[in-house]
Design an enzyme around this catalytic site. Structure first.
Site, PDB file in Angstrom:
ATOM      1  N   TYR A  88       4.332   5.970  14.786  1.00 45.24           N
ATOM      2  CA  TYR A  88       3.028   5.321  14.572  1.00 45.24           C
ATOM      3  C   TYR A  88       1.882   6.278  14.932  1.00 45.24           C
ATOM      4  O   TYR A  88       0.896   6.404  14.209  1.00 45.24           O
ATOM      5  CB  TYR A  88       3.020   4.075  15.451  1.00 45.24           C
ATOM      6  CG  TYR A  88       1.812   3.175  15.375  1.00 45.24           C
ATOM      7  CD1 TYR A  88       1.584   2.377  14.266  1.00 45.24           C
ATOM      8  CD2 TYR A  88       0.935   3.074  16.459  1.00 45.24           C
ATOM      9  CE1 TYR A  88       0.499   1.513  14.230  1.00 45.24           C
ATOM     10  CE2 TYR A  88      -0.141   2.212  16.435  1.00 45.24           C
ATOM     11  CZ  TYR A  88      -0.354   1.433  15.322  1.00 45.24           C
ATOM     12  OH  TYR A  88      -1.429   0.577  15.296  1.00 45.24           O
ATOM     13  N   VAL A 118       0.833  -1.212   0.000  1.00 41.16           N
ATOM     14  CA  VAL A 118       0.000   0.000   0.000  1.00 41.16           C
ATOM     15  C   VAL A 118       0.871   1.267   0.000  1.00 41.16           C
ATOM     16  O   VAL A 118       0.368   2.360  -0.226  1.00 41.16           O
ATOM     17  CB  VAL A 118      -0.934   0.053   1.244  1.00 41.16           C
ATOM     18  CG1 VAL A 118      -1.878  -1.125   1.263  1.00 41.16           C
ATOM     19  CG2 VAL A 118      -0.132   0.125   2.551  1.00 41.16           C
ATOM     20  N   LYS A 150      -1.066   7.649  12.580  1.00 35.72           N
ATOM     21  CA  LYS A 150      -2.450   7.265  12.902  1.00 35.72           C
ATOM     22  C   LYS A 150      -3.358   8.467  13.165  1.00 35.72           C
ATOM     23  O   LYS A 150      -4.581   8.337  13.103  1.00 35.72           O
ATOM     24  CB  LYS A 150      -2.455   6.310  14.103  1.00 35.72           C
ATOM     25  CG  LYS A 150      -1.877   4.928  13.807  1.00 35.72           C
ATOM     26  CD  LYS A 150      -2.652   4.213  12.719  1.00 35.72           C
ATOM     27  CE  LYS A 150      -2.454   2.712  12.719  1.00 35.72           C
ATOM     28  NZ  LYS A 150      -3.106   2.054  11.560  1.00 35.72           N
TER      29      LYS A 150
HETATM   30  P1  NAI Z   1      -1.412  -7.797  11.667  1.00 36.89           P
HETATM   31  O1  NAI Z   1       0.081  -7.680  11.640  1.00 36.89           O
HETATM   32  O2  NAI Z   1      -1.995  -9.091  12.079  1.00 36.89           O
HETATM   33  O3  NAI Z   1      -2.001  -7.429  10.236  1.00 36.89           O
HETATM   34  C1  NAI Z   1      -1.494  -6.408   9.440  1.00 36.89           C
HETATM   35  C2  NAI Z   1      -1.297  -6.944   8.032  1.00 36.89           C
HETATM   36  O4  NAI Z   1      -0.866  -5.871   7.189  1.00 36.89           O
HETATM   37  C3  NAI Z   1      -0.215  -8.034   7.942  1.00 36.89           C
HETATM   38  O5  NAI Z   1      -0.762  -9.225   7.404  1.00 36.89           O
HETATM   39  C4  NAI Z   1       0.842  -7.426   7.051  1.00 36.89           C
HETATM   40  O6  NAI Z   1       1.495  -8.363   6.190  1.00 36.89           O
HETATM   41  C5  NAI Z   1       0.051  -6.409   6.246  1.00 36.89           C
HETATM   42  N1  NAI Z   1       0.887  -5.349   5.715  1.00 36.89           N
HETATM   43  C6  NAI Z   1       1.915  -4.721   6.329  1.00 36.89           C
HETATM   44  N2  NAI Z   1       2.487  -3.818   5.525  1.00 36.89           N
HETATM   45  C7  NAI Z   1       1.795  -3.853   4.357  1.00 36.89           C
HETATM   46  C8  NAI Z   1       1.892  -3.125   3.140  1.00 36.89           C
HETATM   47  N3  NAI Z   1       2.832  -2.197   2.956  1.00 36.89           N
HETATM   48  N4  NAI Z   1       1.008  -3.404   2.155  1.00 36.89           N
HETATM   49  C9  NAI Z   1       0.058  -4.353   2.327  1.00 36.89           C
HETATM   50  N5  NAI Z   1      -0.066  -5.081   3.456  1.00 36.89           N
HETATM   51  C10 NAI Z   1       0.786  -4.832   4.462  1.00 36.89           C
HETATM   52  O7  NAI Z   1      -1.941  -6.600  12.592  1.00 36.89           O
HETATM   53  P2  NAI Z   1      -3.409  -6.155  13.079  1.00 36.89           P
HETATM   54  O8  NAI Z   1      -3.338  -5.975  14.528  1.00 36.89           O
HETATM   55  O9  NAI Z   1      -4.460  -6.993  12.492  1.00 36.89           O
HETATM   56  O10 NAI Z   1      -3.455  -4.663  12.466  1.00 36.89           O
HETATM   57  C11 NAI Z   1      -4.413  -4.210  11.532  1.00 36.89           C
HETATM   58  C12 NAI Z   1      -4.475  -2.703  11.625  1.00 36.89           C
HETATM   59  O11 NAI Z   1      -5.030  -2.313  12.874  1.00 36.89           O
HETATM   60  C13 NAI Z   1      -3.117  -2.005  11.531  1.00 36.89           C
HETATM   61  O12 NAI Z   1      -3.258  -0.818  10.772  1.00 36.89           O
HETATM   62  C14 NAI Z   1      -2.801  -1.658  12.958  1.00 36.89           C
HETATM   63  O13 NAI Z   1      -1.913  -0.570  13.072  1.00 36.89           O
HETATM   64  C15 NAI Z   1      -4.193  -1.348  13.477  1.00 36.89           C
HETATM   65  N6  NAI Z   1      -4.328  -1.422  14.918  1.00 36.89           N
HETATM   66  C16 NAI Z   1      -4.320  -2.618  15.538  1.00 36.89           C
HETATM   67  C17 NAI Z   1      -4.477  -2.684  16.909  1.00 36.89           C
HETATM   68  C18 NAI Z   1      -4.580  -3.969  17.628  1.00 36.89           C
HETATM   69  O14 NAI Z   1      -4.885  -3.929  18.844  1.00 36.89           O
HETATM   70  N7  NAI Z   1      -4.360  -5.099  16.962  1.00 36.89           N
HETATM   71  C19 NAI Z   1      -4.544  -1.469  17.730  1.00 36.89           C
HETATM   72  C20 NAI Z   1      -4.616  -0.261  16.965  1.00 36.89           C
HETATM   73  C21 NAI Z   1      -4.488  -0.255  15.614  1.00 36.89           C
END
Ligand code: NAI
Length: 299
Positions: free
Chosen positions: A166, A75, A170
């Site tokens: 971050y 992305v 965000k």
């Molecule tokens: P996760 O690590 O399980 O999923 C994130 C996915 O994004 C991964 O599969 C990764 O390969 C993919 N990714 C990373 N860079 C990429 C790129 N340049 N292009 C395409 N895909 C890419 O993490 P999670 O927790 O599911 O996070 C999802 C979103 O939620 C993120 O934006 C994270 O910052 C946000 N978030 C999550 C929180 C949580 O408690 N899990 C808290 C606050 C925000």
């Protein structure tokens, strides 16, 4: 209760190869949406890439009788964003729904954060949200329909140790939401922002196990599903979701104090004297766009 149905709708979920994104993709597909499962398939710190993360979720969706196409682009570049949207158009003819969810972490205390740590986090979260949303918005505008959800974080909204890069990314994306809402209003394009809390690769070592047990991604997905549904017209809102708790956060403006004018400017001492009135959030209001604030200049 009528079921929320996405038959005929095309969705892009970025970072859908794992964690929250995977859950959104599976849920949208189970409700009839054709889903582009985008995932770079790299490591948690943004290094490396691979195809298996996106492929596995596409297989899961197909095995359950749904329709999905993989996308392995990052992305974080304009080229990647355009290619993700093109995958949706080529595979399914349009884009109705975009969930900007891809994410990485480079946590360090402020003084230890390097330029590289800053650049890569800003590139994935902030620039990445722009890179995918702009080409998607063009298709949505053409079709006069769009539902966008961006992914922020409580760390950005409220602050957290070791996450300045971050947190900046965000909160920066809130500006995109506020502005494209103004531009998207006449095309039935809504944009909301989610601050999730869930157990995932990003949080596995930042929260205690007993808290993570209560934070399954499935407890966040229902809000995303509702936000990207046709019946939800609410836009420009920020939501918190995690562990079954759902709420709205907002940038409010206090009623403040109006005094002085161009010919009689007030002094710093008068500001000091009025500090309580200026800082009070009593009667604070939400303003849907910047121009609405001018009403406060009418005495
Ligand atoms: P996760 O690590 O399980 O999923 C994130 C996915 O994004 C991964 O599969 C990764 O390969 C993919 N990714 C990373 N860079 C990429 C790129 N340049 N292009 C395409 N895909 C890419 O993490 P999670 O927790 O599911 O996070 C999802 C979103 O939620 C993120 O934006 C994270 O910052 C946000 N978030 C999550 C929180 C949580 O408690 N899990 C808290 C606050 C925000």
């Amino acid at each position: 209760m009528a079921k929320i149905d996405f038959s005929g709708r095309v969705a892009i979920v970025t970072g859908a190869g794992a964690g929250l994104g995977r859950t959104y993709a599976l849920e949208l597909a189970s409700r009839g949406a054709k889903v582009v499962v985008n995932d770079l398939g790299g490591a948690r710190d943004g290094t490396s890439s691979g195809t298996s993360a996106a492929d596995q979720v596409v297989e899961e969706i197909k095995a359950a009788g749904g329709e999905a196409a993989p996308s392995y682009d990052s992305v974080a570049t304009m080229e990647g964003g355009k290619s993700i949207v093109q995958t949706a158009v080529d595979s399914f003819g349009k884009v109705d729904i975009l969930v900007n969810n891809a994410g990485i972490l480079r946590d360090k205390s402020f003084l230890k954060t390097t330029e590289e740590d800053w650049d890569i986090v800003i590139a994935v979260h902030l620039k990445g949200t722009f890179c995918v949303t702009q080409p998607a918005f063009a298709v949505m505008k053409e079709n006069k329909y769009g539902r966008i959800v961006n992914t922020s974080s409580a760390s950005g909204l409220y602050g957290n140790f070791g996450q300045t890069n971050y947190a900046m990314a965000k909160t920066g994306m809130l500006g995109l939401m506020h502005s494209i809402n103004v531009e998207g209003a006449k095309y039935n394009i809504t944009c909301n922002t989610l601050a999730p809390m869930a157990a995932s690769r990003l949080t596995e070592d930042v929260m205690p196990a007993e808290i993570l047990e209560r934070l399954s991604p499935e407890l966040v997905a229902p809000l995303v599903v509702y936000l990207v549904s046709e019946e939800n017209q609410d836009t420009n809102m920020i939501f918190n979701a995690g562990g079954g708790w759902f709420s709205r956060s907002a940038l409010l403006c206090g009623s403040g104090r109006l005094f002085g004018d161009s010919k009689n400017p007030i002094s710093a001492e008068e500001i000091r004297e009025s500090w309580d009135a200026i800082t009070s959030l009593k009667d604070a209001k939400y303003y849907p766009n910047a121009n609405d604030l001018f009403v406060n200049l009418e005495g």
